[in-house]
Scaffold this motif. Structure first.
Motif, PDB file in Angstrom:
ATOM      1  N   ARG A  42      -1.887   3.561 -15.339  1.00 41.25           N
ATOM      2  CA  ARG A  42      -2.157   4.189 -14.356  1.00 41.25           C
ATOM      3  C   ARG A  42      -1.609   5.414 -14.380  1.00 41.25           C
ATOM      4  NH1 ARG A  42      -1.002   2.672 -10.106  1.00 41.25           N
ATOM      5  NH2 ARG A  42      -2.072   3.957  -8.834  1.00 41.25           N
ATOM      6  N   ASP A 124      -9.107   4.998  -7.353  1.00 44.09           N
ATOM      7  CA  ASP A 124      -7.864   4.421  -7.804  1.00 44.09           C
ATOM      8  C   ASP A 124      -7.581   2.959  -7.046  1.00 44.09           C
ATOM      9  OD1 ASP A 124      -5.658   3.924  -9.082  1.00 44.09           O
ATOM     10  OD2 ASP A 124      -4.515   5.571  -8.360  1.00 44.09           O
ATOM     11  N   THR A 131      -0.486   7.824  -7.287  1.00 44.14           N
ATOM     12  CA  THR A 131      -1.908   8.174  -6.665  1.00 44.14           C
ATOM     13  C   THR A 131      -1.707   9.609  -5.854  1.00 44.14           C
ATOM     14  OG1 THR A 131      -2.328   5.857  -6.289  1.00 44.14           O
ATOM     15  CG2 THR A 131      -3.954   7.380  -5.127  1.00 44.14           C
TER      16      THR A 131
END
Ligand SMILES: [Zn+2]
Length: 263
Positions: A42, A124, A131
């Motif tokens: 991520r 997400d 984020t």
């Protein structure tokens, strides 16, 4: 544009980088919500989505806002004109900018064209510090006209605009982070500002929960408009958008193309 170099590049950016480092360590040691994806995968995807937005923010968005702020100083009708002191006028402008960003966030959820871009941020499936940077550059382009108009009307000076932008970015890092603060500390902070538990609820797959907690820096805009929701246990939260259960498979290039591809 020396005002940007002096205040954003030399002061704001190191402060934001330092805050990032502190929150990155804190959310590793004191995790608030259980992760469902690989953290490092991520980091890579969200960083790639962030690069064009960063460039746009620094080299187009900020210079434009500063230019508008330097032009608005002559308007007699600007916000806060009636206030006797320059400092009070700038404090009012700071609050005004934050309030208009609360409304802008709501518009991002209500207007289909804007939601296409804001969706990239919301799908997400984990919510953490990275984020905070996963914003499609198209969302920033769309905000230029809206935020430009209110920057002009606010009567903010170029310095206030830069200070607001630094505070905006710092608050965004903080409330997206997956840091488990002591509950009492979070409840106290939340009386004034948006906190990780509060913003986590906004990222829920449950639509009623998504349609709450739109504030950016100050939490009282949500209190004022009845859009505040603090009554959700973080252990019960499922992060993401229900229509995108496989969003964790998307590469950065697919996320950047998503608003243009969709129906
Ligand atoms: Zn949102």
């Amino acid at each position: 544009m020396g005002v940007i170099r002096r205040n954003f590049d030399y002061i704001g950016s190191p402060v934001l980088a330092g805050l990032f480092a502190v929150l990155f360590v804190l959310e590793s040691k004191f995790q608030l919500r259980r992760r469902v994806q690989n953290r490092w995968k991520r980091v890579k995807v969200n960083a790639q989505v962030a690069v064009p937005s960063f460039a746009l923010l620094r080299f187009i968005f900020l210079p434009l806002m500063v230019k508008l702020a330097s032009r608005n100083q002559h308007i007699c009708t600007r916000l806060g004109y009636f206030l006797p002191s320059h400092l009070l006028r700038q404090i009012l402008a700071f609050f005004f900018l934050d309030y208009t960003n609360y409304l802008w966030h709501i518009l991002n959820h209500k207007i289909p064209l804007l939601w296409r871009f804001h969706l990239v941020h919301h799908i997400d499936k984990d919510l953490d510090l990275t984020t905070a940077f996963r914003f499609h550059f198209g969302e920033l382009i769309g905000s230029i006209f809206y935020r430009g108009a209110f920057t002009y009307l606010s009567g903010a000076t170029p310095l206030t605009v830069i200070i607001y932008e630094i505070a905006f970015e710092a608050a965004t890092e903080f409330h997206h982070s997956n840091t488990r603060l002591p509950l009492q500390l979070e409840q106290t902070l939340n009386k004034v500002m948006v906190t990780p538990r509060m913003h986590g609820i906004h990222h829920s797959v449950n639509k009623c929960e998504t349609n709450s907690n739109f504030s950016v820096i100050f939490s009282f805009w949500d209190r004022l408009h009845g859009t505040l929701n603090l009554n959700v246990n973080q252990d019960d939260l499922i992060i993401g958008v229900a229509e995108y259960p496989g969003a964790d498979k998307f590469k950065a290039s697919e996320l950047l193309m998503m608003p243009l591809m969709k129906g």
